[in-house]
Structure formats: C-alpha cells, structure tokens
Design a protein around this motif. Structure first.
Motif, PDB file in Angstrom:
ATOM      1  N   LYS A 184       0.864  -1.184   0.000  1.00  0.00           N
ATOM      2  CA  LYS A 184       0.000   0.000   0.000  1.00  0.00           C
ATOM      3  C   LYS A 184       0.896   1.228   0.000  1.00  0.00           C
ATOM      4  O   LYS A 184       1.700   1.416   0.905  1.00  0.00           O
ATOM      5  N   SER A 185       0.768   2.058  -1.021  1.00  0.00           N
ATOM      6  CA  SER A 185       1.525   3.306  -1.081  1.00  0.00           C
ATOM      7  C   SER A 185       0.717   4.392  -0.402  1.00  0.00           C
ATOM      8  O   SER A 185      -0.516   4.381  -0.422  1.00  0.00           O
ATOM      9  N   ARG A 186       1.434   5.357   0.185  1.00  0.00           N
ATOM     10  CA  ARG A 186       0.770   6.451   0.898  1.00  0.00           C
ATOM     11  C   ARG A 186       1.671   7.676   0.896  1.00  0.00           C
ATOM     12  O   ARG A 186       2.871   7.581   0.647  1.00  0.00           O
ATOM     13  N   TRP A 187       1.063   8.810   1.196  1.00  0.00           N
ATOM     14  CA  TRP A 187       1.806  10.055   1.367  1.00  0.00           C
ATOM     15  C   TRP A 187       2.293  10.093   2.806  1.00  0.00           C
ATOM     16  O   TRP A 187       1.507   9.925   3.739  1.00  0.00           O
ATOM     17  N   PRO A 194      -2.410   6.645  -7.481  1.00  0.00           N
ATOM     18  CA  PRO A 194      -3.203   6.947  -8.679  1.00  0.00           C
ATOM     19  C   PRO A 194      -4.336   7.928  -8.413  1.00  0.00           C
ATOM     20  O   PRO A 194      -4.676   8.729  -9.279  1.00  0.00           O
ATOM     21  N   GLU A 195      -4.914   7.907  -7.201  1.00  0.00           N
ATOM     22  CA  GLU A 195      -6.011   8.818  -6.888  1.00  0.00           C
ATOM     23  C   GLU A 195      -5.565  10.279  -6.878  1.00  0.00           C
ATOM     24  O   GLU A 195      -6.358  11.183  -7.060  1.00  0.00           O
TER      25      GLU A 195
END
Length: 173
Positions: free
Chosen positions: A67-70, A107-108
């Motif tokens: 899961k990628s996140r900021w 992507p969002e």
C-alpha cells in the motif's frame, strides 16, 4: 513552465536563494532516509557480509500486500509492504511486519515517485530481507534494493532458492 538561466522553475516559486533553499529542503529527506536505510548502493556491489553487519534483522518473508501512501513527516510517497515472516536468521520480529520503502504510486492523486535502487515489493513475492529500524521506528531494507534477495522455485528441483541472477541485476541497476 519557464526556466531561468540556472534551470530552476520560475512558476514554482523557486527563484533566488530562498527558492533554492526550498528545493534543497524538499530533496533532503530523500538523502537522509536513504542514508538511514544502510550502506550506499551504487557502482560498488553491496556484499552479503556488509548487509549482515548493518542489519538488525534478517528474515525470509512473503509479501502479503503493498500500500503506497503520502508520508507527511518526510513529505514523500512511501510504500508499506505487509510481510509474513517465514524464517528469522538474525534478530527478533513479530510473525507479520510492515516494511516501509521510499517510492510508490498514488493513482487517486495522479502522483508517483520512483527511487533508483529502492526495494520494489510485489504482493505474492518471497524474498530474503536485511532489515533495520530507522530513528522513527519504521522497519526499512538495508542497502536499498540490494538488501532484498528474491526467492524463487527452481524449475529442475522444485526447491526454493535465492535468485542470485535477479539479485545481481538489482545491484547493477
């Protein structure tokens, strides 16, 4: 976007000394996080002994999900990989851990960050990982991508083994 003589974007508000400071401040976390993760990766191959010396923990794990996140602390995109620990060779961790690596895709938000030599996790993949906790307590791979050795099933014997060929390609990337 217009560039001034030194190649710095004018529209981004990065003109002059103050702008250069903001530009340096934006990339400083990349440097700090890269150094905190362990030995440098580059033209010189990172050997197993060096990885072993710098790692607090060495495991064989299965990547369950990513899961990628900021990350608001570093102001960068990071990827958290949930790893089921199959075997531990050094150190002591829980049976399921989260390993954080620089880079990923959001992507969002239409954002992506690719970091050369950073470990690239894929769900379903098995690998040997050389790990160390950073100052904030996050578990990171030592030596960038060199600290992640893929485990594959041998076509002839059916046994699992370290994929030295893939690892050598990672070191030269």
């Amino acid at each position: 976007m217009q560039l001034n003589r030194s190649g710095i974007a004018k529209r981004a508000g990065l003109r002059g000394a103050r702008g250069r400071f903001r530009l340096i401040a934006a990339f400083l976390p990349c440097l700090v996080l890269g150094l905190a993760a362990g030995p440098a990766h580059g033209a010189d191959a990172v050997d197993i002994k060096m990885l072993e010396q710098h790692a607090d923990t060495i495991i064989w794990g299965h990547c369950k999900r990513i899961k990628s996140r900021w990350d608001p602390r570093s102001r960068l995109i990071v990827t958290d990989a949930t790893i089921d620990v199959r075997s531990q060779y050094k150190g002591d961790l829980a049976s399921t851990i989260t390993v954080t690596a620089l880079g990923g895709r959001l992507p969002e938000r239409n954002l992506a960050l690719t970091v050369p030599h950073a470990p690239q996790f894929q769900a379903g993949e098995e690998s040997m990982l050389f790990l160390k906790r950073d100052g904030a307590g996050a578990v990171r791979v030592v030596g960038g991508g060199s600290g992640m050795i893929p485990i594959v099933r041998d076509a002839k014997t059916g046994r699992l083994r370290a994929d030295r060929r893939s690892w050598a390609q990672l070191q030269q990337a």
